[in-house]
Design a protein around this motif. Structure first.
Motif, mmCIF file in Angstrom:
data_model
loop_
_atom_site.group_PDB
_atom_site.id
_atom_site.type_symbol
_atom_site.label_atom_id
_atom_site.label_comp_id
_atom_site.label_asym_id
_atom_site.label_seq_id
_atom_site.Cartn_x
_atom_site.Cartn_y
_atom_site.Cartn_z
ATOM 1 N N PHE A 264 -10.924 36.488 -2.363
ATOM 2 C CA PHE A 264 -11.100 36.440 -3.823
ATOM 3 C C PHE A 264 -12.355 37.212 -4.229
ATOM 4 O O PHE A 264 -12.350 37.980 -5.194
ATOM 5 N N VAL A 265 -13.433 36.965 -3.487
ATOM 6 C CA VAL A 265 -14.711 37.592 -3.814
ATOM 7 C C VAL A 265 -14.653 39.092 -3.517
ATOM 8 O O VAL A 265 -15.089 39.924 -4.331
ATOM 9 N N GLU A 266 -14.098 39.441 -2.363
ATOM 10 C CA GLU A 266 -14.035 40.855 -1.967
ATOM 11 C C GLU A 266 -13.260 41.685 -2.981
ATOM 12 O O GLU A 266 -13.639 42.811 -3.328
ATOM 13 N N ARG A 267 -12.169 41.108 -3.504
ATOM 14 C CA ARG A 267 -11.319 41.835 -4.454
ATOM 15 C C ARG A 267 -11.747 41.621 -5.910
ATOM 16 O O ARG A 267 -11.088 42.119 -6.824
ATOM 17 N N GLU A 268 -12.810 40.817 -6.078
ATOM 18 C CA GLU A 268 -13.321 40.508 -7.432
ATOM 19 C C GLU A 268 -12.227 39.913 -8.302
ATOM 20 O O GLU A 268 -12.041 40.278 -9.471
ATOM 21 N N ALA A 272 -8.857 33.969 -10.015
ATOM 22 C CA ALA A 272 -8.646 33.157 -8.818
ATOM 23 C C ALA A 272 -9.907 32.369 -8.469
ATOM 24 O O ALA A 272 -9.837 31.197 -8.086
ATOM 25 N N ILE A 273 -11.064 33.011 -8.613
ATOM 26 C CA ILE A 273 -12.346 32.331 -8.329
ATOM 27 C C ILE A 273 -12.547 31.195 -9.317
ATOM 28 O O ILE A 273 -12.932 30.080 -8.945
ATOM 29 N N TYR A 274 -12.276 31.483 -10.607
ATOM 30 C CA TYR A 274 -12.415 30.443 -11.633
ATOM 31 C C TYR A 274 -11.515 29.258 -11.337
ATOM 32 O O TYR A 274 -11.944 28.112 -11.375
ATOM 33 N N ARG A 275 -10.225 29.526 -11.008
ATOM 34 C CA ARG A 275 -9.279 28.440 -10.726
ATOM 35 C C ARG A 275 -9.710 27.636 -9.503
ATOM 36 O O ARG A 275 -9.550 26.413 -9.466
#
Length: 370
Positions: A264-268, A272-275
């Motif tokens: 999630f982080v790598e692809r920004e 998805a990060i928020y969820r």
């Protein structure tokens, strides 16, 4: 149901064993609670403090008298004692139980007792304290906590009910699980979090070699979320070896979870990060607040205090006058001419609420719960 009469033998007179002894003595005053500990000074202290009625200097002597035997020892030691018990003369009607936080291996070691007709019922009172030793023992330690019992199919239900009656004074909520169910659940909610906390501390320690500010800035929040990394290393070594299979499975799932978040982080992937954080927050916020779980709760009260000499003794003096016990105290931040934050930790939410009212009554300092 009227109080029971008989002899209860408690092996291991630390926080858990001592608290079990006190709870049983309170509920069954006609019973006799006998104690044994490899530390003779601790055993004598337990007798002096009336935690036990009598002390014996050998396991065999205590077990020969007992109607109930409680093994309140580290899990590796419990295994050894279960093996030794095969050579002892026990009452045919005796019930043997333990308090360990792993169950499959303990129950496996108890099978030879069961084959001899001796009742063994695995147990795990899911409560504790950040203090240790018999001086920290309290009859109410297990009140409203979950108390897991793991009887095998060979154990009559009447024996399970008899053990519950002996343990009635704990005022705990009894839950029956299979040994495997117990180890899987405690692996998720207790054992694995300890390795995560220890790993975070190791990571900080490694980064400190690159920047000495790490440990200085790790006070406050980081220190709080890694509190359980301060647990007894010998105990946790034994627990991890005992619950090896469940923990290995959890390691695999955890690494998959971290790989997912890393992607999630790598692809920004903002949504998805928020969820991910939202779902974690919703589940965490829905967890029971006032129920005791596998990891001892921290009942913290934060007090905004002015920075002047004697302010801490002023507050602790008020609490002492109302006989409110503090388990820990720490200044989180104090700087000249502004308010600092005093963190007080208590053994129960009831004590925290009493402290809050006490401080409100005697001062105008603002308090808030952690």
């Amino acid at each position: 149901m009227k109080p029971l009469e008989g002899a209860v033998f408690v092996v291991g007179l630390g926080l858990i064993g001592g608290s079990m002894a006190l709870a049983i003595k309170k509920e069954h005053p006609e019973s006799v609670v006998i104690g044994f500990d490899v530390n003779e000074d601790e055993m004598k202290l337990a007798k002096t403090l009336a935690v036990i009625d009598d002390a014996v200097f050998s396991l065999e002597e205590g077990m020969a008298q007992a109607d109930v035997i409680i093994l309140a020892t580290p899990v590796m030691q419990t295994e050894k004692i279960l093996a030794e018990m095969l050579t002892y003369r026990l009452k045919p009607s005796v019930i043997v139980t333990d308090v360990g936080s792993t169950k499959q291996r303990i129950v496996q070691h108890a099978k030879r007792l069961l084959e001899k007709g001796i009742t063994f019922i695995g147990g795990h009172p899911m409560a504790g304290s950040h203090k240790s030793g018999v001086t920290a023992a309290r009859a109410h330690l297990f009140e409203n906590a979950f108390y897991i019992l793991t009887p095998t199919e060979e154990v009559p239900k009447s024996d399970v009910e008899r053990l519950k009656q002996w343990l009635k004074g704990t005022k705990a909520h009894f839950v029956t699980l299979s040994p495997k169910e117990h180890d899987r659940i405690t692996g998720v909610i207790s054992h694995f979090p300890h390795i995560i906390a220890a790993s975070l501390v190791h990571q900080a320690q490694q980064h400190e070699q690159e920047d000495e500010l790490v440990s200085r800035l790790a006070a406050g929040g980081f220190r709080d979320i890694t509190r359980i990394a301060s647990s007894n290393p010998e105990m946790w070594r034994d627990i991890f070896l005992h619950n090896k299979e469940e923990l290995l499975a959890l390691f695999d799932r955890w690494m998959m979870e971290m790989q997912k978040v890393r992607s999630f982080v790598e692809r920004e992937e903002s949504d998805a990060i928020y969820r991910y954080f939202l779902e974690a927050k919703q589940f965490r916020d829905g967890l029971p607040v006032r129920t005791k779980g596998a990891i001892p709760s921290f009942y913290d009260l934060y007090v905004d205090v002015p920075d002047y000499p004697g302010v801490i003794s002023e507050i602790t003096g008020y609490l002492a006058h109302e006989r409110i016990s503090i388990t820990n105290i720490r200044i989180i931040e104090t700087r000249e001419e502004i308010y600092g934050v005093l963190r007080l930790s208590f053994q129960s939410d009831e004590d925290r609420q009493r402290a809050k009212e006490c401080i409100k009554k005697h001062t105008n300092y603002e308090t808030y719960e952690g």
